[in-house]
Design an enzyme around this catalytic site. Structure first.
Site, PDB file in Angstrom:
ATOM      1  N   TYR A  53      49.902  65.456  46.224  1.00 14.20           N
ATOM      2  CA  TYR A  53      50.292  64.721  45.019  1.00 14.20           C
ATOM      3  C   TYR A  53      49.273  64.880  43.896  1.00 14.20           C
ATOM      4  O   TYR A  53      48.066  64.771  44.097  1.00 14.20           O
ATOM      5  CB  TYR A  53      50.456  63.225  45.325  1.00 14.20           C
ATOM      6  CG  TYR A  53      50.759  62.427  44.072  1.00 14.20           C
ATOM      7  CD1 TYR A  53      52.011  62.521  43.470  1.00 14.20           C
ATOM      8  CD2 TYR A  53      49.790  61.635  43.467  1.00 14.20           C
ATOM      9  CE1 TYR A  53      52.296  61.828  42.303  1.00 14.20           C
ATOM     10  CE2 TYR A  53      50.058  60.937  42.304  1.00 14.20           C
ATOM     11  CZ  TYR A  53      51.311  61.039  41.720  1.00 14.20           C
ATOM     12  OH  TYR A  53      51.584  60.377  40.563  1.00 14.20           O
ATOM     13  N   HIS A  83      53.295  61.888  28.118  1.00 14.89           N
ATOM     14  CA  HIS A  83      52.817  60.512  28.247  1.00 14.89           C
ATOM     15  C   HIS A  83      52.238  59.956  26.937  1.00 14.89           C
ATOM     16  O   HIS A  83      51.834  58.792  26.893  1.00 14.89           O
ATOM     17  CB  HIS A  83      51.764  60.418  29.358  1.00 14.89           C
ATOM     18  CG  HIS A  83      52.368  60.423  30.736  1.00 14.89           C
ATOM     19  ND1 HIS A  83      53.222  61.404  31.174  1.00 14.89           N
ATOM     20  CD2 HIS A  83      52.247  59.540  31.776  1.00 14.89           C
ATOM     21  CE1 HIS A  83      53.580  61.142  32.418  1.00 14.89           C
ATOM     22  NE2 HIS A  83      53.018  60.014  32.804  1.00 14.89           N
ATOM     23  N   ASN A 195      45.157  58.544  34.749  1.00 14.34           N
ATOM     24  CA  ASN A 195      45.256  57.569  35.835  1.00 14.34           C
ATOM     25  C   ASN A 195      43.954  56.788  35.870  1.00 14.34           C
ATOM     26  O   ASN A 195      42.923  57.305  36.276  1.00 14.34           O
ATOM     27  CB  ASN A 195      45.437  58.308  37.161  1.00 14.34           C
ATOM     28  CG  ASN A 195      46.702  57.923  37.896  1.00 14.34           C
ATOM     29  OD1 ASN A 195      46.894  58.352  39.009  1.00 14.34           O
ATOM     30  ND2 ASN A 195      47.555  57.119  37.301  1.00 14.34           N
ATOM     31  N   TYR A 280      34.541  12.637  23.882  1.00  8.50           N
ATOM     32  CA  TYR A 280      34.304  13.710  24.842  1.00  8.50           C
ATOM     33  C   TYR A 280      33.821  15.004  24.196  1.00  8.50           C
ATOM     34  O   TYR A 280      33.064  15.762  24.803  1.00  8.50           O
ATOM     35  CB  TYR A 280      35.587  14.012  25.624  1.00  8.50           C
ATOM     36  CG  TYR A 280      35.999  12.951  26.615  1.00  8.50           C
ATOM     37  CD1 TYR A 280      35.246  11.787  26.807  1.00  8.50           C
ATOM     38  CD2 TYR A 280      37.150  13.117  27.371  1.00  8.50           C
ATOM     39  CE1 TYR A 280      35.637  10.818  27.717  1.00  8.50           C
ATOM     40  CE2 TYR A 280      37.558  12.153  28.289  1.00  8.50           C
ATOM     41  CZ  TYR A 280      36.791  11.006  28.452  1.00  8.50           C
ATOM     42  OH  TYR A 280      37.182  10.056  29.352  1.00  8.50           O
ATOM     43  N   ARG A 283      30.152  14.242  24.068  1.00  3.93           N
ATOM     44  CA  ARG A 283      29.521  13.850  25.333  1.00  3.93           C
ATOM     45  C   ARG A 283      29.734  14.879  26.444  1.00  3.93           C
ATOM     46  O   ARG A 283      28.855  15.083  27.288  1.00  3.93           O
ATOM     47  CB  ARG A 283      30.084  12.499  25.765  1.00  3.93           C
ATOM     48  CG  ARG A 283      29.465  11.972  27.028  1.00  3.93           C
ATOM     49  CD  ARG A 283      29.888  10.573  27.437  1.00  3.93           C
ATOM     50  NE  ARG A 283      31.069  10.027  26.824  1.00  3.93           N
ATOM     51  CZ  ARG A 283      32.051   9.428  27.502  1.00  3.93           C
ATOM     52  NH1 ARG A 283      31.985   9.343  28.815  1.00  3.93           N
ATOM     53  NH2 ARG A 283      33.082   8.898  26.877  1.00  3.93           N
ATOM     54  N   PHE A 328      44.413  52.605  40.615  1.00  2.00           N
ATOM     55  CA  PHE A 328      44.798  52.519  39.203  1.00  2.00           C
ATOM     56  C   PHE A 328      45.423  51.184  38.834  1.00  2.00           C
ATOM     57  O   PHE A 328      45.571  50.865  37.665  1.00  2.00           O
ATOM     58  CB  PHE A 328      45.796  53.629  38.858  1.00  2.00           C
ATOM     59  CG  PHE A 328      46.916  53.757  39.857  1.00  2.00           C
ATOM     60  CD1 PHE A 328      47.874  52.765  39.996  1.00  2.00           C
ATOM     61  CD2 PHE A 328      46.997  54.859  40.685  1.00  2.00           C
ATOM     62  CE1 PHE A 328      48.899  52.867  40.926  1.00  2.00           C
ATOM     63  CE2 PHE A 328      48.026  54.974  41.619  1.00  2.00           C
ATOM     64  CZ  PHE A 328      48.972  53.986  41.736  1.00  2.00           C
ATOM     65  N   GLU A 414      57.019  52.174  40.273  1.00  2.00           N
ATOM     66  CA  GLU A 414      55.923  51.265  39.909  1.00  2.00           C
ATOM     67  C   GLU A 414      56.544  49.871  39.742  1.00  2.00           C
ATOM     68  O   GLU A 414      56.801  49.406  38.633  1.00  2.00           O
ATOM     69  CB  GLU A 414      55.250  51.767  38.634  1.00  2.00           C
ATOM     70  CG  GLU A 414      54.624  53.145  38.845  1.00  2.00           C
ATOM     71  CD  GLU A 414      54.407  53.931  37.572  1.00  2.00           C
ATOM     72  OE1 GLU A 414      54.546  53.354  36.475  1.00  2.00           O
ATOM     73  OE2 GLU A 414      54.114  55.136  37.670  1.00  2.00           O
TER      74      GLU A 414
END
Length: 511
Positions: A53, A83, A195, A280, A283, A328, A414
């Site tokens: 792969y 991409h 990646n 608050y 304090r 990844f 994915e």
């Protein structure tokens, strides 16, 4: 100056220096051998027939498709170009430089299988000021920050766009004008570059560093507001915080005590103060700000690990096998970003309440309404407080966790994603809002302290007052305030309030 990076042991301090300074970085050459060994192993696999792969197969849902050896280089080029699908405004240049540095660190571990030539090109781009244009939107933080890192890689191939010497140019022109040549990617190199979690991590680190500055400034302005409100320093007693035990709370109590030490305003009402307790926002500063500090420190530990991590896929392991995994996936970064967002939101929330206290004559213990010299004729800081409320509210809306908002992508290959990239990117806007809130408190608290004259605040807080007054004059009557509030915001963003004080007085994020 060029920072030398040692993959696996890069410090938070180094990363913060890179972010603020804009200086270039390069790898320690002692890692060259490991990089070369990984590249040789990938090259050997690419020459063989067995499908592996990312080297001689398609990607994602297309991983079952075997690619001919003759097409391996084209496979990598096609991967990057296909991409490059980001949209939106370019990421800030200092974030992109941090992305590049983090990619160097990851590749430097030798498990990614890229050639030294590729590493040297990234180093040269940083050194000569070639900054890829990376659109801000397009990553879901799952199979790496694919789209953003593809835009970075495209410039290395002579494609895409880059900033160079103040101009936005084509990637080819930017490289040429910098005296650099584009690279032709070989087996796995495109995948190794895209990646990974470097864009998400760089954005989260930027948010962390900016939040740290805001927290330290808000510690100072919170002490100044305490004096302006004639608040009690008794709640900052060290035993109170030691009895609870949270380190952030202990550190914040110590810082507030040190900041108020020597205040004539404080000494004037130590005895005979009829108020039993402050609100608050005065304090509980050690408790709230300390919890925020602890949260930021936890996120810092996560992000330091991630910055030194190898997060591409597949990886060349120590036994020379090449194995596909899931480093990844940016879930740790997504959680860290959500933690930072919560801290940013809460720092702003308690800061805004102190601003509101100081402008309200029912709460401010004798200060005029809206800190105006002649209330009614003058509105003073009335709308400055409203602006701080608007910024606080916007941060509340953005603080919803991004990490729980997974959606399946890539034909369900994915099927669980982290949303780390936009979860981290929102921190830039949130910290910008927070700089504004803290800047408004600086102006408000300084005015309140002035109105306590002739009594002075502490020596250290007087130094902070001088820094504030260097950009915002005292408000004697109504005037145009927008530019002055912007200047006060910049004072916080640039770290000039904390720089006015002795080193070591304010709590740091640690490493």
């Amino acid at each position: 100056m060029t920072l030398v990076l040692h993959p696996g042991s890069v410090s938070l301090e180094d990363l913060e220096h890179l972010y603020w300074s804009g200086e270039p970085a390069r790898l320690d050459t002692g890692f060259d051998a490991a990089i070369t060994r990984g590249a040789e192993r990938v090259a050997a696999v690419a020459r063989g027939n067995a499908p592996v792969y990312g080297i001689n197969t398609g990607f994602g849902k297309l991983a079952s498709i075997k690619i001919d050896a003759a097409d391996v280089a084209k496979l990598q080029r096609n991967l990057i170009l296909s991409h490059c699908c980001g949209l939106g405004a370019p990421l800030p240049e200092n974030v992109v430089r941090l992305v590049m540095a983090l990619k160097l660190v990851s590749l430097g571990r030798g498990a990614s299988g890229v050639r030294l030539e590729l590493v040297r090109l990234i180093e040269a781009m940083m050194e000569r000021g070639v900054v890829p244009v990376i659109p801000e939107k397009g990553s879901v933080g799952a199979s790496g920050d694919l789209a953003p890192l593809a835009h970075m890689t495209a410039v290395m191939m002579g494609e895409g766009e880059a900033f160079f010497e103040g101009e936005r140019l084509s990637g080819a022109d930017a490289l040429r004008r910098a005296g650099l040549a584009p690279i032709e990617l070989t087996a796995k190199e495109g995948l190794a570059l895209i990646n990974g979690t470097q864009t998400s991590t760089a954005l989260a680190l930027a948010g962390l560093f900016r939040a740290g500055r805001a927290l330290r400034a808000a510690t100072v302005t919170g002490a100044l507001a305490t004096d302006a409100a004639m608040g009690s320093s008794a709640p900052f007693h060290p035993d109170i915080h030691t009895l609870r035990g949270h380190q952030g709370q202990i550190d914040m109590g110590s810082a507030l005590r040190a900041l108020l030490d020597g205040s004539a305003i404080r000494e004037s009402h130590v005895e005979g103060d009829e108020r039993v307790q402050d609100p608050y926002c005065i304090r509980c500063q050690p408790q709230v700000m300390g919890a925020c500090l602890d949260l930021l420190r936890q996120a810092a530990r996560t992000l330091r690990i991630e910055a030194n991590a190898v997060t591409d896929n597949p990886l060349v392991l120590s036994d020379d096998t090449i194995v596909s995994g899931g480093n990844f996936h940016a879930e740790p970064v997504a959680f860290a970003a959500d933690q930072i967002a919560l801290a940013i939101c809460e720092i702003g929330a308690i800061t805004q309440r102190r601003i509101a206290l100081l402008v309200d004559p029912a709460l401010s213990h004798g200060l005029p309404a809206f800190l105006a010299k002649k209330p009614g004729l003058n509105s003073g800081l009335m709308i400055a407080e409203v602006t701080s409320a608007a910024l606080m509210s916007e941060n509340k809306q953005m603080s919803h966790p991004a990490s729980v908002d997974s959606t399946p992508t890539s034909a369900n290959q994915e099927d669980h994603v982290s949303m780390a990239c936009h979860g981290a990117r929102r921190l830039l806007q949130m910290t910008e809002n927070l700089f504004g809130i803290v800047g408004i408190e600086a102006v408000t608290a300084a005015r309140g302290v002035e109105l306590r004259g002739p009594l002075d605040t502490s020596p250290d807080l007087l130094k902070a007052m001088a820094a504030i007054r260097s950009v915002v004059p005292s408000l004697e009557e109504d005037r145009y305030l927008a530019t002055e509030l912007a200047a006060a915001s910049s004072l916080v963003a640039e770290g000039r309030i904390e720089a006015s004080l002795p080193a070591g007085l304010l709590p740091m994020l640690g490493d």
